[in-house]
Each structure stands twice: as structure tokens, then as C-alpha cells.
Design a protein around this motif. Sequence first.
Motif, mmCIF file in Angstrom:
data_model
loop_
_atom_site.group_PDB
_atom_site.id
_atom_site.type_symbol
_atom_site.label_atom_id
_atom_site.label_comp_id
_atom_site.label_asym_id
_atom_site.label_seq_id
_atom_site.Cartn_x
_atom_site.Cartn_y
_atom_site.Cartn_z
ATOM 1 N N VAL A 70 0.839 -1.193 0.000
ATOM 2 C CA VAL A 70 0.000 0.000 0.000
ATOM 3 C C VAL A 70 0.879 1.250 0.000
ATOM 4 O O VAL A 70 1.826 1.350 0.785
ATOM 5 N N ARG A 71 0.576 2.171 -0.876
ATOM 6 C CA ARG A 71 1.225 3.487 -0.841
ATOM 7 C C ARG A 71 0.395 4.405 0.044
ATOM 8 O O ARG A 71 -0.814 4.560 -0.160
ATOM 9 N N VAL A 72 1.038 4.992 1.048
ATOM 10 C CA VAL A 72 0.375 5.895 1.987
ATOM 11 C C VAL A 72 0.893 7.300 1.707
ATOM 12 O O VAL A 72 2.043 7.621 1.998
ATOM 13 N N LEU A 73 0.038 8.132 1.110
ATOM 14 C CA LEU A 73 0.438 9.464 0.660
ATOM 15 C C LEU A 73 -0.116 10.538 1.578
ATOM 16 O O LEU A 73 -1.247 10.441 2.076
ATOM 17 N N ALA A 74 0.678 11.559 1.795
ATOM 18 C CA ALA A 74 0.281 12.654 2.681
ATOM 19 C C ALA A 74 -0.755 13.548 2.014
ATOM 20 O O ALA A 74 -0.904 13.573 0.783
ATOM 21 N N VAL A 75 -1.465 14.309 2.829
ATOM 22 C CA VAL A 75 -2.400 15.313 2.325
ATOM 23 C C VAL A 75 -1.626 16.312 1.470
ATOM 24 O O VAL A 75 -0.566 16.800 1.867
ATOM 25 N N ARG A 76 -2.164 16.613 0.304
ATOM 26 C CA ARG A 76 -1.532 17.590 -0.574
ATOM 27 C C ARG A 76 -1.778 19.008 -0.056
ATOM 28 O O ARG A 76 -2.831 19.308 0.488
ATOM 29 N N ARG A 77 -0.790 19.850 -0.255
ATOM 30 C CA ARG A 77 -0.889 21.237 0.181
ATOM 31 C C ARG A 77 -0.934 22.172 -1.014
ATOM 32 O O ARG A 77 -0.237 21.920 -1.990
ATOM 33 N N PRO A 78 -1.709 23.249 -0.966
ATOM 34 C CA PRO A 78 -2.621 23.600 0.129
ATOM 35 C C PRO A 78 -3.858 22.697 0.144
ATOM 36 O O PRO A 78 -4.386 22.334 -0.903
ATOM 37 N N GLN A 79 -4.294 22.361 1.333
ATOM 38 C CA GLN A 79 -5.439 21.472 1.504
ATOM 39 C C GLN A 79 -6.732 22.268 1.415
ATOM 40 O O GLN A 79 -6.909 23.269 2.109
ATOM 41 N N VAL A 80 -7.623 21.822 0.557
ATOM 42 C CA VAL A 80 -8.934 22.464 0.433
ATOM 43 C C VAL A 80 -9.870 21.858 1.472
ATOM 44 O O VAL A 80 -10.043 20.638 1.525
ATOM 45 N N VAL A 81 -10.450 22.699 2.307
ATOM 46 C CA VAL A 81 -11.351 22.230 3.362
ATOM 47 C C VAL A 81 -12.711 22.917 3.201
ATOM 48 O O VAL A 81 -12.805 24.003 2.618
ATOM 49 N N PRO A 82 -13.779 22.294 3.694
ATOM 50 C CA PRO A 82 -15.113 22.883 3.542
ATOM 51 C C PRO A 82 -15.258 24.240 4.207
ATOM 52 O O PRO A 82 -16.082 25.053 3.795
ATOM 53 N N SER A 83 -14.467 24.475 5.255
ATOM 54 C CA SER A 83 -14.573 25.729 5.992
ATOM 55 C C SER A 83 -13.194 26.159 6.482
ATOM 56 O O SER A 83 -12.470 25.356 7.063
ATOM 57 N N GLN A 84 -12.835 27.411 6.222
ATOM 58 C CA GLN A 84 -11.565 27.937 6.722
ATOM 59 C C GLN A 84 -11.785 28.595 8.086
ATOM 60 O O GLN A 84 -11.369 29.716 8.341
ATOM 61 N N ARG A 85 -12.442 27.856 8.943
ATOM 62 C CA ARG A 85 -12.653 28.276 10.327
ATOM 63 C C ARG A 85 -11.982 27.216 11.203
ATOM 64 O O ARG A 85 -12.132 26.018 10.967
ATOM 65 N N PHE A 86 -11.257 27.670 12.218
ATOM 66 C CA PHE A 86 -10.416 26.747 12.965
ATOM 67 C C PHE A 86 -10.722 26.811 14.461
ATOM 68 O O PHE A 86 -11.199 27.814 14.987
ATOM 69 N N LEU A 87 -10.424 25.689 15.121
ATOM 70 C CA LEU A 87 -10.478 25.587 16.582
ATOM 71 C C LEU A 87 -9.170 24.983 17.034
ATOM 72 O O LEU A 87 -8.761 23.932 16.530
#
Length: 242
Positions: A70-87
Amino acid sequence: MGVGLRVEGALWGFLAARHRCDEVWVRHDGTSSLGHVVESLGVPLPEVGRLVVGGREVTPSYRPEAGEVVRVLAVRRPQVVPSQRFLLDVHLGTLARRLRLVGVDTAYENDLDDDALIVRANAERRVLLTQDRGLLRRRSLWLGAYVRGARPEEQFTDVLERFAPSLAPWTRCPACNGPVAPVEKDEVEGRLRPGTRRSYDTFARCLVCDHVYWRGAHGAHLEAIVEEAERIVAAAALPQAK
């Protein structure tokens, strides 16, 4: 025979030293999901972008067969997320203030336990930023990300590079995340020290906690942080423009 994992170098920081190699073979009971196998090595699933078996992409629920690689690949950057709100969790207070400085919607409280963090992140659809791998493994969390770096400067750069958020410097209160708006000097003059009244004429006030701001002796330092943030985000966003 077990399952072979080819973990991308960007994820090696999560692996034990003995596993930081081109291919790791792990025992497999024939019933555990691929997601479970990956996390057993220390890699949180929110940090995994793709899982590839035999040239085809599979989901974390896939049950690998003995001998598969299995190839385990990291999240590509910049990561697109549903909301650019953070906690942010309780250990990232300085990072929270820096993100607010550049106008990123950043919730932070220093007394929330893990369960409360997950409840709030899910309810407000905020991406939970943490350095707690165990927290990222909680299946009830809708979306989280691991923050790399020991120092606030490193953490700030990591988050900006990963998400390339829209910036609006000087529009949020670093103390509470509320909106900041210009205010006339005579409206806040009674709250200022004599030296501040004599030296400054431009002020802003948080519409939530009522904190008053002005560009004081620390202004040049804060402006440098803002300029660096804008440079980092501009560079990080370039792949999206292609």
C-alpha cells in the motif's frame, strides 16, 4: 505474510525510527481495516491524503490481503477544506493569537477538554488543529489536522502553508476573535494612559470584548508577522493557480 506500507516521506515524522524506510511490513490479521493498520504505525488518518493499492485508490475501510503493498500518501498542500474556520486545542494559544492577527477565524479556549473540543469543532464546522495524535484518531471528529513545529513561528508557517487561508489582517481581536472596527479617539480617550493619548491618534476597538488597539511600540513587529504571513500564503496558493 503481512501487508507492506510505502509511507511517503512527509509522514515519516509520525513513524518510529525503525519504520522510517522505503517499505515497512506489518502483521495483518486479515480482518482489520487499512485505516487501522496505518494508524497502528502512528500516522493519524487526517494526515493521509490517499491510499493506493495496485494502482487504484482505496478508502481507509478497505481490508488488505496478505502480501499487498500500500502506498500511503500525505495530504496535498494547500489542503482544500469545507470551511476555513479553525479551533485550536489548549496548547496552541500563541498560534491562535497570530492567526487572529492576520484575520483567520480562530476559536480558542484554554479550558476545553478533548470531548468539548470535538463537540465544538463538529457543531461549528471548524477544523480542529492539534498536536495530539490521539485526538485526531477520534472517529467522532469531523475534521482535524496535526500542527507541525515546536515553536509558534514554525506552527504558524505550517498552518498557513497547509491551508493557504484567506487573510484579512487587523480585522479580528487577538484576544477573543471578535471583529475589530476603527473608533474615534475621543470615544476611548478616557481609557488611555497619558503617554498613549499624546502619542497616538488612530485606534480600533473589538466589537465583542471592547478591547482597544493602536499601533504602539510593538507595531513594527506585528506588521512584520503580517507581511510574512501574506508572503507564505501567496507562495502556498501558487499550485492552485496552475
